[in-house]
Design a protein around this motif. Structure first.
Motif, PDB file in Angstrom:
ATOM      1  N   VAL A 115     -18.964 -15.373  -8.602  1.00 36.79           N
ATOM      2  CA  VAL A 115     -19.081 -14.092  -7.902  1.00 36.79           C
ATOM      3  C   VAL A 115     -18.930 -14.286  -6.396  1.00 36.79           C
ATOM      4  CG1 VAL A 115     -20.695 -12.242  -7.291  1.00 36.79           C
ATOM      5  CG2 VAL A 115     -20.447 -12.931  -9.661  1.00 36.79           C
ATOM      6  N   LEU A 116     -19.513 -15.350  -5.852  1.00 37.19           N
ATOM      7  CA  LEU A 116     -19.491 -15.552  -4.407  1.00 37.19           C
ATOM      8  C   LEU A 116     -18.180 -16.119  -3.890  1.00 37.19           C
ATOM      9  CD1 LEU A 116     -23.080 -16.957  -3.844  1.00 37.19           C
ATOM     10  CD2 LEU A 116     -22.246 -14.638  -3.426  1.00 37.19           C
ATOM     11  N   ILE A 117     -17.503 -16.935  -4.676  1.00 30.11           N
ATOM     12  CA  ILE A 117     -16.328 -17.643  -4.182  1.00 30.11           C
ATOM     13  C   ILE A 117     -15.026 -16.922  -4.513  1.00 30.11           C
ATOM     14  CG2 ILE A 117     -14.981 -19.769  -4.412  1.00 30.11           C
ATOM     15  CD1 ILE A 117     -17.654 -21.230  -4.803  1.00 30.11           C
ATOM     16  N   ARG A 118     -14.886 -16.462  -5.725  1.00 30.03           N
ATOM     17  CA  ARG A 118     -13.614 -15.896  -6.166  1.00 30.03           C
ATOM     18  C   ARG A 118     -13.412 -14.498  -5.603  1.00 30.03           C
ATOM     19  NH1 ARG A 118     -10.564 -19.585  -9.223  1.00 30.03           N
ATOM     20  NH2 ARG A 118      -9.310 -17.731  -9.494  1.00 30.03           N
ATOM     21  N   ARG A 119     -12.160 -14.116  -5.416  1.00 37.50           N
ATOM     22  CA  ARG A 119     -11.823 -12.806  -4.884  1.00 37.50           C
ATOM     23  C   ARG A 119     -11.091 -11.927  -5.890  1.00 37.50           C
ATOM     24  NH1 ARG A 119     -15.594 -12.695  -2.060  1.00 37.50           N
ATOM     25  NH2 ARG A 119     -15.683 -14.014  -0.251  1.00 37.50           N
ATOM     26  N   ASN A 120     -10.775 -12.460  -7.049  1.00 37.34           N
ATOM     27  CA  ASN A 120     -10.119 -11.691  -8.095  1.00 37.34           C
ATOM     28  C   ASN A 120     -11.184 -10.862  -8.818  1.00 37.34           C
ATOM     29  OD1 ASN A 120      -8.754 -10.770 -10.333  1.00 37.34           O
ATOM     30  ND2 ASN A 120      -7.607 -12.680 -10.603  1.00 37.34           N
TER      31      ASN A 120
ATOM     32  N   ILE B 183     -12.469   0.742 -13.333  1.00 33.21           N
ATOM     33  CA  ILE B 183     -12.422   0.632 -11.871  1.00 33.21           C
ATOM     34  C   ILE B 183     -11.305  -0.306 -11.449  1.00 33.21           C
ATOM     35  CG2 ILE B 183     -13.676  -0.232  -9.855  1.00 33.21           C
ATOM     36  CD1 ILE B 183     -16.240   0.840 -11.190  1.00 33.21           C
ATOM     37  N   ILE B 184     -11.143  -1.422 -12.143  1.00 30.82           N
ATOM     38  CA  ILE B 184     -10.078  -2.371 -11.810  1.00 30.82           C
ATOM     39  C   ILE B 184      -8.706  -1.729 -11.986  1.00 30.82           C
ATOM     40  CG2 ILE B 184      -8.966  -4.513 -12.559  1.00 30.82           C
ATOM     41  CD1 ILE B 184     -11.758  -5.627 -13.080  1.00 30.82           C
ATOM     42  N   VAL B 185      -8.536  -0.944 -13.046  1.00 34.64           N
ATOM     43  CA  VAL B 185      -7.250  -0.270 -13.268  1.00 34.64           C
ATOM     44  C   VAL B 185      -6.973   0.709 -12.136  1.00 34.64           C
ATOM     45  CG1 VAL B 185      -6.069   1.400 -14.762  1.00 34.64           C
ATOM     46  CG2 VAL B 185      -7.195  -0.585 -15.762  1.00 34.64           C
ATOM     47  N   MET B 186      -7.975   1.454 -11.714  1.00 35.96           N
ATOM     48  CA  MET B 186      -7.771   2.399 -10.618  1.00 35.96           C
ATOM     49  C   MET B 186      -7.505   1.678  -9.293  1.00 35.96           C
ATOM     50  SD  MET B 186      -7.626   5.262 -11.960  1.00 35.96           S
ATOM     51  CE  MET B 186      -7.440   6.165 -10.454  1.00 35.96           C
ATOM     52  N   ILE B 187      -8.160   0.571  -9.053  1.00 34.01           N
ATOM     53  CA  ILE B 187      -7.900  -0.210  -7.840  1.00 34.01           C
ATOM     54  C   ILE B 187      -6.469  -0.734  -7.863  1.00 34.01           C
ATOM     55  CG2 ILE B 187      -8.478  -2.355  -6.640  1.00 34.01           C
ATOM     56  CD1 ILE B 187     -11.395  -1.845  -7.449  1.00 34.01           C
ATOM     57  N   HIS B 188      -6.041  -1.216  -9.012  1.00 34.48           N
ATOM     58  CA  HIS B 188      -4.678  -1.741  -9.117  1.00 34.48           C
ATOM     59  C   HIS B 188      -3.647  -0.630  -8.922  1.00 34.48           C
ATOM     60  CE1 HIS B 188      -1.022  -3.324 -11.054  1.00 34.48           C
ATOM     61  NE2 HIS B 188      -1.424  -4.449 -10.487  1.00 34.48           N
ATOM     62  N   ARG B 189      -3.930   0.552  -9.424  1.00 36.79           N
ATOM     63  CA  ARG B 189      -2.997   1.673  -9.224  1.00 36.79           C
ATOM     64  C   ARG B 189      -2.893   2.063  -7.757  1.00 36.79           C
ATOM     65  NH1 ARG B 189      -4.232   5.995 -14.061  1.00 36.79           N
ATOM     66  NH2 ARG B 189      -3.458   4.698 -15.761  1.00 36.79           N
ATOM     67  N   ASN B 190      -3.999   1.985  -7.023  1.00 29.96           N
ATOM     68  CA  ASN B 190      -3.999   2.394  -5.616  1.00 29.96           C
ATOM     69  C   ASN B 190      -3.480   1.327  -4.672  1.00 29.96           C
ATOM     70  OD1 ASN B 190      -4.997   4.968  -6.088  1.00 29.96           O
ATOM     71  ND2 ASN B 190      -7.116   4.278  -6.008  1.00 29.96           N
ATOM     72  N   THR B 191      -3.744   0.056  -4.977  1.00 31.08           N
ATOM     73  CA  THR B 191      -3.423  -1.012  -4.023  1.00 31.08           C
ATOM     74  C   THR B 191      -2.398  -2.010  -4.542  1.00 31.08           C
ATOM     75  OG1 THR B 191      -5.223  -2.422  -4.811  1.00 31.08           O
ATOM     76  CG2 THR B 191      -5.731  -0.881  -3.021  1.00 31.08           C
TER      77      THR B 191
ATOM     78  N   VAL C 156     -10.468  -8.321  -4.242  1.00 32.77           N
ATOM     79  CA  VAL C 156     -11.579  -7.501  -3.759  1.00 32.77           C
ATOM     80  C   VAL C 156     -11.584  -7.363  -2.241  1.00 32.77           C
ATOM     81  CG1 VAL C 156     -13.065  -7.886  -5.743  1.00 32.77           C
ATOM     82  CG2 VAL C 156     -13.159  -9.477  -3.836  1.00 32.77           C
ATOM     83  N   ASN C 157     -10.880  -8.219  -1.516  1.00 31.72           N
ATOM     84  CA  ASN C 157     -10.807  -8.079  -0.061  1.00 31.72           C
ATOM     85  C   ASN C 157      -9.977  -6.874   0.346  1.00 31.72           C
ATOM     86  OD1 ASN C 157     -12.394 -10.283   0.527  1.00 31.72           O
ATOM     87  ND2 ASN C 157     -10.680 -11.699   0.478  1.00 31.72           N
ATOM     88  N   ILE C 158      -9.067  -6.448  -0.503  1.00 33.32           N
ATOM     89  CA  ILE C 158      -8.223  -5.298  -0.190  1.00 33.32           C
ATOM     90  C   ILE C 158      -9.012  -3.996  -0.306  1.00 33.32           C
ATOM     91  CG2 ILE C 158      -6.150  -4.059  -0.980  1.00 33.32           C
ATOM     92  CD1 ILE C 158      -4.895  -6.694  -1.573  1.00 33.32           C
ATOM     93  N   LEU C 159     -10.178  -4.047  -0.933  1.00 28.32           N
ATOM     94  CA  LEU C 159     -10.964  -2.831  -1.099  1.00 28.32           C
ATOM     95  C   LEU C 159     -11.420  -2.249   0.235  1.00 28.32           C
ATOM     96  CD1 LEU C 159     -13.115  -3.735  -4.206  1.00 28.32           C
ATOM     97  CD2 LEU C 159     -11.080  -2.329  -4.091  1.00 28.32           C
ATOM     98  N   ASN C 160     -11.408  -3.021   1.290  1.00 34.67           N
ATOM     99  CA  ASN C 160     -11.781  -2.480   2.607  1.00 34.67           C
ATOM    100  C   ASN C 160     -10.814  -1.401   3.043  1.00 34.67           C
ATOM    101  OD1 ASN C 160     -14.026  -4.088   2.915  1.00 34.67           O
ATOM    102  ND2 ASN C 160     -12.858  -5.768   3.805  1.00 34.67           N
ATOM    103  N   ARG C 161      -9.576  -1.411   2.539  1.00 36.40           N
ATOM    104  CA  ARG C 161      -8.602  -0.377   2.883  1.00 36.40           C
ATOM    105  C   ARG C 161      -8.977   0.969   2.292  1.00 36.40           C
ATOM    106  NH1 ARG C 161      -2.706  -2.479   1.493  1.00 36.40           N
ATOM    107  NH2 ARG C 161      -3.319  -1.250  -0.306  1.00 36.40           N
ATOM    108  N   LEU C 162      -9.821   0.992   1.264  1.00 35.21           N
ATOM    109  CA  LEU C 162     -10.194   2.236   0.619  1.00 35.21           C
ATOM    110  C   LEU C 162     -11.310   2.966   1.343  1.00 35.21           C
ATOM    111  CD1 LEU C 162     -10.088   1.125  -3.108  1.00 35.21           C
ATOM    112  CD2 LEU C 162      -8.339   2.335  -1.824  1.00 35.21           C
ATOM    113  N   LYS C 163     -11.888   2.358   2.387  1.00 33.84           N
ATOM    114  CA  LYS C 163     -12.933   3.015   3.159  1.00 33.84           C
ATOM    115  C   LYS C 163     -12.328   4.123   4.002  1.00 33.84           C
ATOM    116  CE  LYS C 163     -15.995  -0.933   3.598  1.00 33.84           C
ATOM    117  NZ  LYS C 163     -16.617  -1.859   4.539  1.00 33.84           N
ATOM    118  N   TRP C 164     -13.163   5.062   4.409  1.00 30.63           N
ATOM    119  CA  TRP C 164     -12.691   6.163   5.261  1.00 30.63           C
ATOM    120  C   TRP C 164     -12.410   5.672   6.610  1.00 30.63           C
ATOM    121  CZ3 TRP C 164     -11.311  10.864   3.630  1.00 30.63           C
ATOM    122  CH2 TRP C 164     -11.665  11.192   2.314  1.00 30.63           C
TER     123      TRP C 164
END
Length: 109
Positions: free
Chosen positions: A31-36, A88-96, A101-109
């Motif tokens: 959980v702490l090391i991997r980003r996938n 949630i992973i499917v929706m993240i993949h559709r959007n980005t 998980v580092n790309i999730l910062n782009r989903l912030k307002w």
């Protein structure tokens, strides 16, 4: 059921505690090391399975089925977590177009 309890009690309880601790630590490291995102969810499942193993071992050594009932509920919770997590992973993949998980910062307002 009785023979299963006797088979579990052949192995010392310390071995179950050590194995469960190792599995849990592998999950925490994942959980702490991997980003996938998929690997993170698999690591959370490893941590839940480590707890399940320990609850089952304690339940067998004590001779009480309450630990095994908790394991049943944890497994039901894990199944629900996987269903929601994969959605949630499917929706993240559709959007980005990535499951990093580092790309999730782009989903912030």
């Amino acid at each position: 059921m009785e023979s299963l309890t006797q088979a579990i009690q052949i192995v010392p309880l310390n071995h179950y505690i050590l194995l469960s601790t190792i599995i849990f630590c592998i999950g925490v490291a994942g959980v702490l090391i991997r980003r996938n995102a998929i690997v993170v969810f698999m690591s959370v499942e490893l941590m839940l399975n480590a707890v399940n193993l320990l609850l089952t071992a304690f339940s067998a050594y004590k001779g009480d089925a309450s630990g095994q009932v908790f394991v049943f509920f944890i497994m039901a919770l894990a199944a629900a977590e996987i269903a929601v997590g994969l959605a949630i992973i499917v929706m993240i993949h559709r959007n980005t177009n990535s499951i990093d998980v580092n790309i999730l910062n782009r989903l912030k307002w």
